[in-house]
Design a protein around this motif. Sequence first.
Motif, PDB file in Angstrom:
ATOM      1  N   ALA A  86       7.496 -16.766 -10.651  1.00  0.00           N
ATOM      2  CA  ALA A  86       6.854 -15.699  -9.892  1.00  0.00           C
ATOM      3  C   ALA A  86       6.383 -16.277  -8.559  1.00  0.00           C
ATOM      4  O   ALA A  86       5.814 -17.366  -8.517  1.00  0.00           O
ATOM      5  CB  ALA A  86       5.668 -15.132 -10.661  1.00  0.00           C
ATOM      6  N   VAL A  87       6.655 -15.549  -7.493  1.00  0.00           N
ATOM      7  CA  VAL A  87       6.221 -15.966  -6.165  1.00  0.00           C
ATOM      8  C   VAL A  87       5.292 -14.902  -5.616  1.00  0.00           C
ATOM      9  O   VAL A  87       5.704 -13.761  -5.385  1.00  0.00           O
ATOM     10  CB  VAL A  87       7.416 -16.190  -5.215  1.00  0.00           C
ATOM     11  CG1 VAL A  87       6.924 -16.598  -3.825  1.00  0.00           C
ATOM     12  CG2 VAL A  87       8.359 -17.249  -5.776  1.00  0.00           C
ATOM     13  N   SER A  88       4.034 -15.260  -5.448  1.00  0.00           N
ATOM     14  CA  SER A  88       3.018 -14.344  -4.947  1.00  0.00           C
ATOM     15  C   SER A  88       2.783 -14.625  -3.469  1.00  0.00           C
ATOM     16  O   SER A  88       2.345 -15.722  -3.107  1.00  0.00           O
ATOM     17  CB  SER A  88       1.719 -14.533  -5.740  1.00  0.00           C
ATOM     18  OG  SER A  88       0.698 -13.686  -5.259  1.00  0.00           O
ATOM     19  N   VAL A  89       3.101 -13.641  -2.633  1.00  0.00           N
ATOM     20  CA  VAL A  89       2.974 -13.824  -1.184  1.00  0.00           C
ATOM     21  C   VAL A  89       1.791 -12.998  -0.691  1.00  0.00           C
ATOM     22  O   VAL A  89       1.685 -11.806  -0.993  1.00  0.00           O
ATOM     23  CB  VAL A  89       4.264 -13.402  -0.460  1.00  0.00           C
ATOM     24  CG1 VAL A  89       4.160 -13.709   1.029  1.00  0.00           C
ATOM     25  CG2 VAL A  89       5.470 -14.121  -1.063  1.00  0.00           C
ATOM     26  N   GLU A  90       0.904 -13.645   0.050  1.00  0.00           N
ATOM     27  CA  GLU A  90      -0.320 -12.990   0.507  1.00  0.00           C
ATOM     28  C   GLU A  90      -0.514 -13.163   2.008  1.00  0.00           C
ATOM     29  O   GLU A  90      -0.035 -14.123   2.597  1.00  0.00           O
ATOM     30  CB  GLU A  90      -1.546 -13.591  -0.181  1.00  0.00           C
ATOM     31  CG  GLU A  90      -1.645 -13.318  -1.646  1.00  0.00           C
ATOM     32  CD  GLU A  90      -3.044 -13.594  -2.157  1.00  0.00           C
ATOM     33  OE1 GLU A  90      -3.997 -13.643  -1.341  1.00  0.00           O
ATOM     34  OE2 GLU A  90      -3.192 -13.759  -3.384  1.00  0.00           O
ATOM     35  N   ALA A  91      -1.267 -12.253   2.572  1.00  0.00           N
ATOM     36  CA  ALA A  91      -1.740 -12.358   3.952  1.00  0.00           C
ATOM     37  C   ALA A  91      -3.072 -11.628   4.026  1.00  0.00           C
ATOM     38  O   ALA A  91      -3.347 -10.751   3.201  1.00  0.00           O
ATOM     39  CB  ALA A  91      -0.735 -11.751   4.925  1.00  0.00           C
ATOM     40  N   PRO A  92      -3.924 -11.971   4.985  1.00  0.00           N
ATOM     41  CA  PRO A  92      -5.195 -11.261   5.132  1.00  0.00           C
ATOM     42  C   PRO A  92      -4.970  -9.776   5.416  1.00  0.00           C
ATOM     43  O   PRO A  92      -3.896  -9.383   5.901  1.00  0.00           O
ATOM     44  CB  PRO A  92      -5.853 -11.961   6.328  1.00  0.00           C
ATOM     45  CG  PRO A  92      -5.187 -13.297   6.403  1.00  0.00           C
ATOM     46  CD  PRO A  92      -3.779 -13.077   5.945  1.00  0.00           C
ATOM     47  N   PRO A  93      -5.947  -8.926   5.129  1.00  0.00           N
ATOM     48  CA  PRO A  93      -5.779  -7.479   5.316  1.00  0.00           C
ATOM     49  C   PRO A  93      -5.308  -7.092   6.711  1.00  0.00           C
ATOM     50  O   PRO A  93      -4.408  -6.262   6.862  1.00  0.00           O
ATOM     51  CB  PRO A  93      -7.172  -6.917   5.032  1.00  0.00           C
ATOM     52  CG  PRO A  93      -7.827  -7.926   4.170  1.00  0.00           C
ATOM     53  CD  PRO A  93      -7.277  -9.257   4.567  1.00  0.00           C
ATOM     54  N   GLU A  94      -5.907  -7.695   7.751  1.00  0.00           N
ATOM     55  CA  GLU A  94      -5.533  -7.314   9.110  1.00  0.00           C
ATOM     56  C   GLU A  94      -4.099  -7.708   9.429  1.00  0.00           C
ATOM     57  O   GLU A  94      -3.389  -7.008  10.156  1.00  0.00           O
ATOM     58  CB  GLU A  94      -6.497  -7.949  10.129  1.00  0.00           C
ATOM     59  CG  GLU A  94      -6.504  -9.470  10.174  1.00  0.00           C
ATOM     60  CD  GLU A  94      -7.406 -10.132   9.141  1.00  0.00           C
ATOM     61  OE1 GLU A  94      -7.606 -11.358   9.245  1.00  0.00           O
ATOM     62  OE2 GLU A  94      -7.886  -9.420   8.227  1.00  0.00           O
ATOM     63  N   VAL A  95      -3.620  -8.808   8.840  1.00  0.00           N
ATOM     64  CA  VAL A  95      -2.239  -9.243   9.059  1.00  0.00           C
ATOM     65  C   VAL A  95      -1.276  -8.305   8.335  1.00  0.00           C
ATOM     66  O   VAL A  95      -0.235  -7.910   8.888  1.00  0.00           O
ATOM     67  CB  VAL A  95      -2.048 -10.701   8.586  1.00  0.00           C
ATOM     68  CG1 VAL A  95      -0.584 -11.112   8.682  1.00  0.00           C
ATOM     69  CG2 VAL A  95      -2.926 -11.645   9.397  1.00  0.00           C
TER      70      VAL A  95
END
Length: 320
Positions: A270-279
């Motif tokens: 599993a690859v979980s990709v995240e970014a901050p809300p504004e991004v």
Amino acid sequence: MTLPAWAVRPEQVRAALPDADPSVAEALGGIEEWRERPEAERAPVFAAALLLDAGEHAARKALWGLGAPIAWREHVAALVRYAWLPFGALERPDLDRLVFRVSLLARNDDLGLLATADALRRADMGLVEEVALFTQYTREIDCLDKPRGFASDHARFAYFRTPGRDPDYAAFDDTRCTVTVMSGLPGSGKDHWVAANRAGVPVVSLDDLRDELGVRPTGDQGPVIAAAYARAREHLRAGVAYVWNATNTTRALRSRCIGLAASYGARVEAVSVEAPPEVVHRRNRARERRVPAAVIDRMAGRWEPPDVTEAHSVLTVAND
């Protein structure tokens, strides 16, 4: 900017969720065992106490918005999710599976402190005694303050997928291929990660299938899902690695595609990709396939990143 764990301060949490009930956190402050811990170890339990009544999803969303470190945030979210477990724990037939899961996602001694504070908030000494029994039990099975060990990642994967399996059984790894299951909110950077890291690997993409079939994101998704599973089965029957590229933001959404892969003897990463809300919102506005901002906010409110009880491995990618 990503904050260190100890910099997620109580006033920030209160500002993010002003209606949160502080009574559990206040009770936690009266527990000597918690007060004697180093600051970095006190912080996630205190945050979980502040966020307890908000629930797992609201807690995660609030900490995501504050820029909390991902592993720290998920530790807090797991404590909130399983806060009920120590009460009447020894009567639960699936207790071992639950405490093993908590040991991999957070710590059972942290959960015991949180539950003790909750019981003190209620002024219920019977519940305090139940938590003490829970703490003693997890100490006896050696997962009070550390992760439960497994013979291999495949043994762990098989254990959490098979009720009644012996956790010490060293399951033979007969996997035939690897299926990469992507997870992340729209605009987090999943497509970019796949292009950069799985070049040449077949991709089962729900977005691409919608385009091929002429189905709008707000339309009937039945034909899209059916086509996706048909393609996945073709790859699995041939023993060919592939990427399942979709938002997959909840455990329920991932369970079916992971279950299919497991049924054909595939290894699941599993690859979980995240970014901050504004991004996330900025990237989404720039996309051709734009998702309404309100939809992303609703998805963030139900968001459950993958964890190591769901797959052979979990890679978390932070796209700041």
